[in-house]
Design an enzyme around this catalytic site. Structure first.
Site, short mmCIF file in Angstrom:
data_model
loop_
_atom_site.label_atom_id
_atom_site.label_comp_id
_atom_site.label_asym_id
_atom_site.label_seq_id
_atom_site.Cartn_x
_atom_site.Cartn_y
_atom_site.Cartn_z
N GLU A 116 102.86 -73.19 -40.91
CA GLU A 116 102.94 -74.39 -41.37
C GLU A 116 103.20 -74.58 -42.94
O GLU A 116 103.21 -73.90 -43.72
CB GLU A 116 101.57 -75.19 -41.07
CG GLU A 116 100.28 -74.59 -41.59
CD GLU A 116 99.08 -74.76 -40.86
OE1 GLU A 116 98.32 -75.82 -41.72
OE2 GLU A 116 98.78 -74.36 -40.15
N LYS A 118 102.84 -75.55 -46.68
CA LYS A 118 101.86 -75.64 -47.89
C LYS A 118 101.95 -76.96 -48.46
O LYS A 118 102.91 -76.96 -49.48
CB LYS A 118 101.68 -74.33 -48.50
CG LYS A 118 100.38 -74.39 -49.46
CD LYS A 118 100.59 -73.16 -50.27
CE LYS A 118 99.37 -73.22 -51.18
NZ LYS A 118 99.13 -74.32 -52.23
N CYS A 436 85.29 -75.05 -87.11
CA CYS A 436 86.64 -75.53 -87.22
C CYS A 436 86.58 -76.72 -86.09
O CYS A 436 86.31 -76.33 -85.02
CB CYS A 436 87.41 -74.24 -86.60
SG CYS A 436 89.17 -74.85 -86.11
#
Length: 675
Positions: A116, A118, A436
């Site tokens: 099938e 995806k 930082c």
């Protein structure tokens, strides 16, 4: 009067049945039998009757697909059976290996597969009780998803009730929510007309639409649903032989199933289907990023079982990466949570793999030199699935005379601290640590994340405000917050601030594993944090451990050990930890496995399986307590399982435990064992 009400009631039932039939023909069969105007007329008539007789309104009425009250936040739903992901194959050889492994595991020469498309959408679970849609959830982490029931009810290809006289007590349907290409283009045209931001691709649009807090907004976004399987069920009519028959059964229940699904045999059948769908890809009404192969026989599926978080009987065969050519306008440097300096290419916008790409990773200075990438170059950009776009190569013949070489900065572009590159590392790193700002925000977000200290409500925007307004500089500052500072932030008030403070207070009691993970030590993920906590037992022993001692712990190598030692060698990191402890953050400690007596780890060598919903503890909390005492938690029941812990709605694991004679505990029994 009663006769009149009964006639109206019957008329309402007839209208609903007719409207749902047209929904089915339009959204599932793609074969409408009436014009849109006639459909709208029927819906308006039903709305009028329900307005005149509100006592006739039911939860499964087509009128209830829109206009529900906005949700304040999404709650969570624990999946009855985990929603597992699939392993991927990226070429024919990997598919050949998969097919050979399957055949060997089943001792057969050829296997029949269901194949099938995806879908490139969002996996969801729909739970029907006695034929009525009760709940709907996203995949989430596989065990727990977001409750998006009201939003899913706005999708007209999802039945609100099952069209059978004797519906099953329970049926969980699994599938994908997506936006068709035509609907995506129409949505972006509307966004453009309103002067609003366009969506990058259909999946992005579907995800944003499905997670709207107001279902009425979701209803305006034409979403589609395709079913591809079932989860837990109590349904006497459910096929027990093949996956393809399950899909046929779902289709008979009016659930959309991809027309392109087929049954094929052997490796040749798989690869032929892959080529055929690849040729059709651009003409399909929806976006796909590969195909899915599943063993068709359910008994063969059960025999092969699962490995980790994926089934052995299925695999996704992804399409090759898609590439495009564009111009590199500039190279900026981003600073990550651990201080890594990453060069990022700023590109002239280009459409790649269904997405408009403006940025691409350049990884590090070595990679830039190896590919000889310069600012101003014409470059080839690749995007594969959800992977971050990258520059594959340069087209040298198109290089302009004024192209510029790139040099990695010697100092952090955010805080100005020195940037260093260790001999064994490819990346340069900022030495600024927790001061930082670039690392500060990510460090706080990581610290507060669900698998770390789990501070609910502390999201990106709030952390941005806290850091930008200098209210919070380190995770320890979270525990010094007052209501005034919080309430003065944008979109915050006393009630919201109180909720945050309560969540912060609640997070003070945690586990050592969570706390270690929350520190954001480079190379220390959740599993490693659990190993460190289990083997050392206390934070002080971890802080004092040298690389030799750390490498005595299973799965801890020299790189991880050095990262840990380096982290605790930074004085400001230890200072933040002491501030956190002083603020009341605490956890239970023990002697550690290395110096352990049997009494300190009574569950050493014992394997547990958790199933169902426990009354008081979450599965994660139960797992942590078991592992802290030396036990192991598995996802499946086998002869090697020592205990199965059962909560509400336990499912097949409970049945298997009974059939194998494995001891079964409820939550009270588990707590007694833990004590």
């Amino acid at each position: 009067m009663n006769d009149n009400i009964e006639k109206i009631k019957q008329h309402v039932q007839d209208l609903r049945a007719e409207i749902e039939l047209h929904n089915y023909r339009y959204y599932v069969l793609d074969n409408p039998s009436i014009p849109d105007a006639e459909y709208d007329k029927l819906l308006r008539e039903l709305q009028q009757v329900e307005q005149d007789y509100p006592q006739l309104i039911t939860a499964d009425s087509p009128t209830q697909r829109v206009g529900a009250a906005p949700l304040k936040a999404f709650s969570q739903i624990t999946h009855r059976i985990p929603m597992l992901s699939l392993n991927n194959a990226f070429d024919d050889t990997e598919v050949e290996v998969f097919n050979r492994r399957v055949c060997e595991g089943l001792s057969v020469e050829h296997v029949e597969y269901t194949v099938e498309p995806k879908f490139d959408g969002l996996a969801v679970s729909l739970c029907y009780e006695n034929g009525i849609l009760k709940t709907g959830a996203t995949r989430g982490d596989g065990n727990t998803g977001e409750d998006i029931t009201l939003n899913l009810k706005t999708i007209k290809s999802i039945p609100l009730s099952l069209p059978v006289k004797n519906p099953p007590p329970l049926l969980e349907v699994r599938g994908e929510v997506l936006m068709l290409k035509a609907d995506f283009l129409a949505l972006n045209q509307r966004q453009l007309a309103k002067g609003e931001k366009e969506f990058a691709n259909p999946r992005n649009a579907a995800a944003g639409s499905l997670r709207q807090l107001d279902p009425a907004i979701t209803a305006t976004r034409r979403l589609t649903f395709f079913s591809y399987g079932v989860g837990q069920y109590e349904d006497a009519h459910m096929p027990h032989d093949t996956h393809s028959n399950i899909l046929s059964y779902l289709f008979d229940l009016h659930f959309p199933v991809a027309k392109e699904c087929q049954v094929v045999t052997g490796l040749r059948g798989l690869l032929d289907y892959y080529q055929a769908i690849g040729a059709q890809r651009e003409n399909l009404p929806y976006a796909i990023d590969g195909v899915v192969y599943k063993i068709n026989s359910l008994s063969q599926q059960e025999k092969l079982g699962f490995v980790s978080r994926a089934p052995r009987f299925a695999i996704a065969h992804k399409f090759p990466a898609q590439e495009a050519v564009t111009e590199l306008l500039a190279i900026d440097v981003q600073v990550g949570r651990t201080g890594a300096l990453t060069p990022v290419a700023r590109l002239k916008p280009v459409f790649v793999g269904g997405v408009t790409v403006t940025n691409a990773t350049l990884h590090n200075a070595d990679e830039i030199e190896r590919k000889d990438v310069r600012i101003g170059d014409t470059v080839i950009v690749r995007r594969a699935g959800d992977v971050i776009p990258e520059i594959v190569s340069v087209i040298p013949e198109k290089r302009p005379n004024d192209s510029q070489l790139f040099t990695m900065p010697s100092h952090c572009p955010v805080c100005g601290a020195k940037a260093v590159r260790l001999p064994d590392e490819a990346a340069s790193r900022c030495t600024g640590g927790l001061f930082c700002p670039a690392q500060r925000k990510q460090a706080i977000l990581h610290f507060a994340s669900r698998r770390a200290l789990d501070i609910e409500g502390l999201g990106d925007k709030l952390v941005d405000q806290m850091v930008d307004n200098a209210i919070v500089r380190t995770p320890a500052d979270l525990y010094k917050l007052g209501i005034t500072a919080l309430a003065n932030l944008e979109r915050m008030a006393d009630k919201s601030a109180n909720n945050i403070l309560q969540a912060i207070e609640k997070s003070k009691h945690t586990t050592l594993a969570r706390f270690i993970y929350a520190l954001g030590i480079r190379n220390v993920g959740e599993a490693t944090a659990k190993d460190l906590a289990a083997h050392l037992g206390s934070l002080n022993r971890l802080i004092e451990a040298d690389t030799e001692r750390l490498q005595q712990i299973p799965d801890i190598g020299p790189v991880v050990a050095q990262s840990i030692v380096d982290f605790f060698a930074e004085a400001h990191n230890c200072e933040v930890i002491e501030q956190l402890r002083a603020s009341g953050v605490h956890w239970d400690e023990h002697e550690g496995k290395s110096s352990l007596s049997a009494a300190a780890a009574p569950l050493q060598g014992k394997t547990f399986v958790l199933t169902g919903t426990l009354p008081a503890m979450s599965r994660e909390a139960a797992k942590e307590r078991i592992e802290a005492l030396g036990g192991k938690v598995s996802g499946s029941v086998s002869k090697k399982t020592d205990y199965v812990v059962v909560g509400a709605d336990p499912g097949s694991k409970h049945d298997k435990a009974l059939s194998l004679g494995i001891p079964v505990l409820d939550e009270a029994g588990l707590l007694e064992l833990l004590q």
